[in-house]
Motif scaffolding. Structure first.
Motif, mmCIF file in Angstrom:
data_model
loop_
_atom_site.group_PDB
_atom_site.id
_atom_site.type_symbol
_atom_site.label_atom_id
_atom_site.label_comp_id
_atom_site.label_asym_id
_atom_site.label_seq_id
_atom_site.Cartn_x
_atom_site.Cartn_y
_atom_site.Cartn_z
ATOM 1 N N VAL A 7 -9.245 10.128 -5.116
ATOM 2 C CA VAL A 7 -10.367 9.979 -4.203
ATOM 3 C C VAL A 7 -11.320 8.882 -4.697
ATOM 4 O O VAL A 7 -11.992 8.221 -3.918
ATOM 5 N N GLU A 8 -11.346 8.704 -6.026
ATOM 6 C CA GLU A 8 -12.253 7.703 -6.577
ATOM 7 C C GLU A 8 -11.760 6.271 -6.388
ATOM 8 O O GLU A 8 -12.481 5.328 -6.667
ATOM 9 N N GLN A 9 -10.504 6.156 -5.972
ATOM 10 C CA GLN A 9 -9.937 4.811 -5.887
ATOM 11 C C GLN A 9 -10.698 3.927 -4.902
ATOM 12 O O GLN A 9 -11.415 4.430 -4.037
ATOM 13 N N ALA A 10 -10.492 2.651 -5.030
ATOM 14 C CA ALA A 10 -11.160 1.684 -4.159
ATOM 15 C C ALA A 10 -11.011 2.086 -2.700
ATOM 16 O O ALA A 10 -9.940 2.510 -2.264
ATOM 17 N N ILE A 11 -12.067 1.977 -1.992
ATOM 18 C CA ILE A 11 -12.021 2.404 -0.605
ATOM 19 C C ILE A 11 -11.414 1.345 0.317
ATOM 20 O O ILE A 11 -11.155 1.599 1.473
ATOM 21 N N ILE A 12 -11.232 0.159 -0.207
ATOM 22 C CA ILE A 12 -10.729 -0.931 0.639
ATOM 23 C C ILE A 12 -9.210 -0.824 0.805
ATOM 24 O O ILE A 12 -8.466 -0.770 -0.163
ATOM 25 N N SER A 13 -8.723 -0.772 2.038
ATOM 26 C CA SER A 13 -7.275 -0.711 2.275
ATOM 27 C C SER A 13 -6.653 -2.103 2.302
ATOM 28 O O SER A 13 -5.581 -2.315 1.758
ATOM 29 N N GLY A 14 -7.301 -3.034 2.949
ATOM 30 C CA GLY A 14 -6.688 -4.354 3.008
ATOM 31 C C GLY A 14 -7.478 -5.337 3.844
ATOM 32 O O GLY A 14 -8.514 -5.003 4.434
ATOM 33 N N VAL A 15 -6.941 -6.559 3.861
ATOM 34 C CA VAL A 15 -7.540 -7.648 4.628
ATOM 35 C C VAL A 15 -6.543 -8.065 5.718
ATOM 36 O O VAL A 15 -5.393 -8.357 5.403
ATOM 37 N N ALA A 16 -7.004 -8.068 6.951
ATOM 38 C CA ALA A 16 -6.118 -8.502 8.032
ATOM 39 C C ALA A 16 -6.656 -9.775 8.650
ATOM 40 O O ALA A 16 -7.856 -10.057 8.548
ATOM 41 N N HIS A 17 -5.761 -10.547 9.245
ATOM 42 C CA HIS A 17 -6.252 -11.726 9.956
ATOM 43 C C HIS A 17 -5.466 -11.909 11.247
ATOM 44 O O HIS A 17 -4.383 -11.361 11.424
ATOM 45 N N ASP A 18 -6.046 -12.689 12.123
ATOM 46 C CA ASP A 18 -5.477 -12.826 13.462
ATOM 47 C C ASP A 18 -5.872 -14.197 14.014
ATOM 48 O O ASP A 18 -7.049 -14.514 14.081
ATOM 49 N N THR A 19 -4.853 -14.984 14.368
ATOM 50 C CA THR A 19 -5.172 -16.295 14.959
ATOM 51 C C THR A 19 -4.642 -16.382 16.387
ATOM 52 O O THR A 19 -4.396 -17.462 16.907
ATOM 53 N N SER A 20 -4.456 -15.211 17.005
ATOM 54 C CA SER A 20 -3.896 -15.200 18.364
ATOM 55 C C SER A 20 -4.985 -15.092 19.427
ATOM 56 O O SER A 20 -4.686 -14.965 20.604
ATOM 57 N N GLU A 21 -6.252 -15.138 18.995
ATOM 58 C CA GLU A 21 -7.320 -14.950 19.968
ATOM 59 C C GLU A 21 -8.053 -16.253 20.279
ATOM 60 O O GLU A 21 -7.967 -17.232 19.537
ATOM 61 N N ALA A 22 -8.749 -16.232 21.377
ATOM 62 C CA ALA A 22 -9.599 -17.347 21.780
ATOM 63 C C ALA A 22 -11.005 -16.801 22.028
ATOM 64 O O ALA A 22 -11.198 -15.590 22.130
ATOM 65 N N GLU A 54 -3.448 13.116 5.064
ATOM 66 C CA GLU A 54 -3.648 13.558 3.685
ATOM 67 C C GLU A 54 -3.175 12.508 2.710
ATOM 68 O O GLU A 54 -2.042 12.047 2.812
ATOM 69 N N PRO A 55 -4.011 12.142 1.733
ATOM 70 C CA PRO A 55 -3.553 11.212 0.692
ATOM 71 C C PRO A 55 -2.318 11.763 0.005
ATOM 72 O O PRO A 55 -2.172 12.969 -0.167
ATOM 73 N N ARG A 56 -1.400 10.881 -0.399
ATOM 74 C CA ARG A 56 -0.164 11.288 -1.058
ATOM 75 C C ARG A 56 -0.100 10.699 -2.460
ATOM 76 O O ARG A 56 -0.772 9.745 -2.793
ATOM 77 N N GLY A 57 0.763 11.248 -3.268
ATOM 78 C CA GLY A 57 1.066 10.700 -4.590
ATOM 79 C C GLY A 57 -0.156 10.701 -5.490
ATOM 80 O O GLY A 57 -0.984 11.617 -5.443
ATOM 81 N N ILE A 113 0.862 -1.185 0.000
ATOM 82 C CA ILE A 113 0.000 0.000 0.000
ATOM 83 C C ILE A 113 0.896 1.232 0.000
ATOM 84 O O ILE A 113 1.789 1.349 0.846
ATOM 85 N N ASP A 114 0.693 2.138 -0.953
ATOM 86 C CA ASP A 114 1.541 3.339 -1.002
ATOM 87 C C ASP A 114 1.151 4.348 0.075
ATOM 88 O O ASP A 114 1.997 5.002 0.661
ATOM 89 N N TRP A 115 -0.153 4.491 0.285
ATOM 90 C CA TRP A 115 -0.633 5.405 1.321
ATOM 91 C C TRP A 115 -1.844 4.810 2.002
ATOM 92 O O TRP A 115 -2.681 4.169 1.354
#
Lengths: 423, 423
Positions: free
Chosen positions: B251-266, B244-247, B193-195
Motif C-alpha cells: 500500500v505504501e508503494q508509489a501511487i503513480i501507475s504510469g504516463v500515457a500519451h496520445d497524438t491522435s487528437e486535434a 484487489e492489489p496482488r502479489g 506493471i504487475d498490478w
C-alpha cells in the motif's frame, strides 16, 4: 410477375467486378417486376483457400468445424452482393442458410435438406427487399449446428428455396450458355438445348454432364420447379429443364437429348466368383457398407465347366482404393480368385425419351461406335439411356461419332459461345 | 481450478503457425485443470482485406451487410483454432457470437452488449469441450441480425463471457508483455506493471494507452472480473487489472501507475463567443448531436472589455471535419468570430490513485515539463489523472521527462521484451 430464384456460382462472383455485374443483373429482374431471391456461392477460389488453411492446422479437419470454416465463404460473397445492390439504389438483405430456414440433418460436410422454413425471406420480400441467401449451407435440426450440403450444394439451396417459396422459376447462372447436346470442348458442333425434361436431364447428369448435378435436378423434379440454366456473362436465354416442353419444341422432334461422356470412373472385376446365390450380395453389401456409390454392374455368364463367374462394376476413381481394400478383406470368405482394377476406361451415354420403344436407337448407337472402330467393354441401359464403357482414349472419337450419327451436329462450324473462364 | 476465459487477438493467430502455437497454449490451460473458453479475433489482416473488398463494391457499405461481411473473419479463425486443438487430442467446439448468446442492440458496426446467455457454451464445457467463441460479434435482440461490437469488440466479448460464466479470470493475450509505465517505444526504461487497479487502467486507456480499451475495462470493473493482460508469444506473467492489489504490491508503494500519451487528437478553438448563459451549451449540443466524443474543454476567462470569450476543446482528428462543419452552421446563431483548427497537438497524462490528495504530484508534473522546456497549452485533471496538451513534436521529450521525474524508470538500460510484430 412472380417470384424468381436466381443462383450465381463462384466464377460469376469471383471479384468485385463480377459482383457488380451480377448485382446489375439482379436489379434488372427486380425492375421487371419480379420478387427476387438470390442464392450465391463463395467467391472464386475462396473455398479452396479455406480448405488449404484447414490442411495447414490439422491433417483431418473435424466435420463440424470444417463446415463452420467453409460457410465463411458465402458470408463474404452474400454481404458484398447485398452492398453492391444497395449501391444501385435497391434494398437488399443477406441471410445465412440458417437465417433463411434451410434445415438439414447432422451429417457434416454433406448434409441433406430436411425442411425449408423461409419466414424471414418472405418478410424481407414483402418489405420490398431483394433477398440474398448463402448457398451450400444450412443448420442442423437437432443440434442447431452449421452444416454444409456438399458438392452442388448451392444449386440445391436454390431449388429448395424456389420450392418452399413457390417460385415461378429457378434460374441457375453459370459460366456456360446452357446444357449442350454434348460437351462443346469435345464436340465443336454441339448445340445448346432449349428445353429438356427432368428425366433426360437426370440421365445426362448421372452420365457425366457437369452443368447441373443430379441432386439438384432430382429436387426440382420432385417439387416441379422449372430450372433455367444460363450464362451470367452473356445474358442469353439458356436451357429450360421442366416437365412441360416449352417454345417451339414439337412432339415429333428427335427424341435424343444428347450425348454425355465420363472419364472419372474406374472398373473393378472380381475374377472367379463361385456361381451360387448370395455371392453378389456379399460383394455389393461390402461396397455399400463403405459408402461407395457404384454405377454399372455386369455379371458374366457362368462357365459350366468351372462353376465360376466374373463380376465387373464401375465406380468413381476416387473410391477405387477403398473398394479394393474392402474386397480384399472378403477374399477368403467369398473365395474368389483375384481382383482387377482398371482406371483407363471411359463411358459414353446416349440420352433421350422413348428410347426403349425405338429399337433403331440402340442399333444406331452400336453401329456408330463400330464404324468409328470403338470397342465396347460393358453395356448398360435404362428407359431413356444407353451407356457403354470403352477405353479412355477412345472416348472423344466415340462421342463425336454418336453425336453426328444421331443428327445432333449444328449446321455451323463455329465453336459455341463460351461466356466464362470454363471450370 | 475454475473457469478461465482467454482472448487472442488477430496478431496471435495471423497464420497457421500462430494458430497452432495458440492451440498449444490453450491445451496447456486445459491440462492444468481449467475449464477453458477462448475468444478469438479474425486472423491478421483479414478484417482490413474485407473492408477493402467492401469499398470496391460500394462506397458507403450498409451497416447490416457490413457486419455480415466482417463476421466472416472470426468464423474462419475460430473454426481453424478448434481444428488445431482437436489435432492435439482435445475436444473443441466453435461458436459464433449468436450461438454463444451474445445479445446486442441493433446499432450496426458498433453494437452494445445487452445480455449474454451462454447456455450452449456451458453445455459444451460440461461435456468436456474447450469452447471457442468468435469475438467482436453478436446478434441483435429485436431483429436477430448479426451485429459487430466495433473497436476493441473482442476484448469486450471476452470480459462479457467471463462475467456471464463467473470466470476466475479473463486473460487477454496480445503481442506485448502487459501494461507498461509508459509506451516502451517512447521510453526505453518503461517497466511492466504487475498490478493496476481498474480505475487507474481506465484513466490510462482514455489517455492514449492502447493495450486495453476503456470499454472492456469498464465492463470488467462493473462485474469485478480480474483481467490478466499478457503476451501470447513469451508466455510470461503480464499485468493484472483488478480491484484487489496482488502479489507483493504494498500500500505504501508509489501511487503513480504510469504516463500515457496520445497524438491522435486535434484542438478546436471557438474564438469570440459572447459570454452569456447557454452559448457553451449550444456549441456542445451541436457536437453531441453529431455523435462526436470530445475530450478536454477549456473556457478562457472572459475579457471584461469585450464580453467575449474563447472556448477550446480536443477531439479525435478523425472527427475534426465533422465538428468544424457542425459549428460553421451555428456561426450566425451564436455569433462567434471564427474557428481555429489545430491537429499538431499531443497530450501527456500522469495516472495514479490519490493524486488529488497529494499536491506534490501536480507540482512535480509541471516542474518536470518546465525543466524539459515543454510549453503547456491546456490542462485537465481528475481524481487520479492530470493531463496537459502540448505541441505534438514535444510529446516524446515530455513523456520521458515525466517518467524519470516520478521514479518510474527501470534500473536496466535494455529495451523491454517485445514478443510480437507490434500493431
Amino acid at each position: 410477375m412472380g417470384l424468381v430464384v436466381q443462383k450465381y456460382g463462384g466464377s460469376s462472383v469471383a471479384d468485385a467486378e463480377g459482383i457488380k455485374r451480377v448485382a446489375k443483373r439482379i436489379v434488372d429482374a427486380k425492375k421487371n417486376g419480379h420478387q427476387v431471391v438470390v442464392v450465391v456461392s463463395a467467391m472464386g477460389d475462396t473455398t479452396d483457400e479455406l480448405i488449404d488453411l484447414a490442411g495447414q492446422v490439422s491433417p483431418i479437419p473435424a466435420g463440424r468445424e470444417f463446415d463452420m470454416l467453409l460457410t465463411a465463404g458465402e458470408r463474404i460473397s452474400m454481404a458484398l452482393l447485398a452492398m453492391a445492390i444497395k449501391n444501385l439504389g435497391h434494398n437488399a438483405q443477406s441471410f445465412t442458410g440458417s437465417q433463411a430456414g434451410v434445415i438439414t440433418d447432422s451429417v457434416h460436410n454433406k448434409a441433406r435438406i430436411i425442411d425449408v422454413t423461409p419466414g424471414r425471406i418472405r418478410t424481407a420480400l414483402d418489405e420490398g427487399n431483394i433477398a440474398i441467401v448463402a448457398g451450400f449451407q444450412g443448420v442442423s435440426q437437432d443440434k442447431k449446428d452449421i452444416t454444409t450440403l456438399g458438392r452442388g450444394g448451392s444449386d440445391t439451396t436454390a431449388v429448395a428455396l424456389a420450392a418452399a417459396l413457390d417460385a415461378e422459376v429457378c434460374e441457375i447462372y453459370t459460366d456456360v450458355d446452357g446444357v449442350f447436346t454434348a460437351d462443346p470442348r469435345v464436340v465443336a458442333k454441339a448445340q445448346k438445348i432449349d428445353w429438356i425434361s427432368f428425366g433426360d436431364m437426370l440421365e445426362l447428369a448421372s452420365s457425366g454432364s457437369k452443368v447441373l448435378l443430379h441432386r439438384c435436378v432430382e429436387y426440382a423434379r420432385r417439387y416441379n420447379i422449372p430450372i433455367h440454366v444460363r450464362s451470367s456473362f452473356s445474358g442469353l436465354p439458356g436451357t429450360w429443364v421442366s416437365n412441360e416442353p416449352r417454345g417451339d419444341r414439337k412432339v415429333e422432334q428427335a427424341i435424343i437429348s444428347g450425348v454425355a461422356h465420363d472419364t472419372s470412373e474406374a472398373k473393378i472385376t472380381v475374377v472367379g466368383v463361385p456361381d451360387k446365390p448370395g455371392e453378389a450380395a456379399t460383394i455389393f453389401r461390402a461396397i455399400a457398407d463403405n459408402e461407395i456409390n457404384i454405377d454399372m454392374i455386369v455379371q458374366n455368364v457362368s462357365a459350366a465347366s468351372t462353376g465360376l463367374t466374373d463380376i465387373s462394376f464401375t465406380l468413381p476413381k476416387t473410391e477405387g482404393r477403398k473398394a479394393i481394400d474392402a474386397l480384399e478383406r472378403l477374399k477368403s470368405s467369398i473365395g474368389f480368385d483375384s481382383l482387377r482394377y482398371d482406371d483407363q476406361i471411359g463411358k459414353i451415354s446416349l440420352v433421350g425419351a422413348g428410347m426403349k420403344t425405338n429399337p433403331g436407337v440402340t442399333a444406331g448407337f452400336f453401329e456408330a461406335l463400330a464404324n468409328a472402330g470403338v470397342n465396347i467393354e460393358l453395356i448398360s441401359t435404362s428407359e431413356i439411356r444407353i451407356s457403354v464403357v470403352t477405353r479412355a482414349d477412345e472416348v472423344t472419337e466415340a462421342v463425336r461419332a454418336v453425336h453426328t450419327a444421331f443428327g445432333l451436329d449444328s449446321d455451323s462450324d463455329e465453336a459455341v459461345v463460351y461466356g466464362g473462364t470454363g471450370r
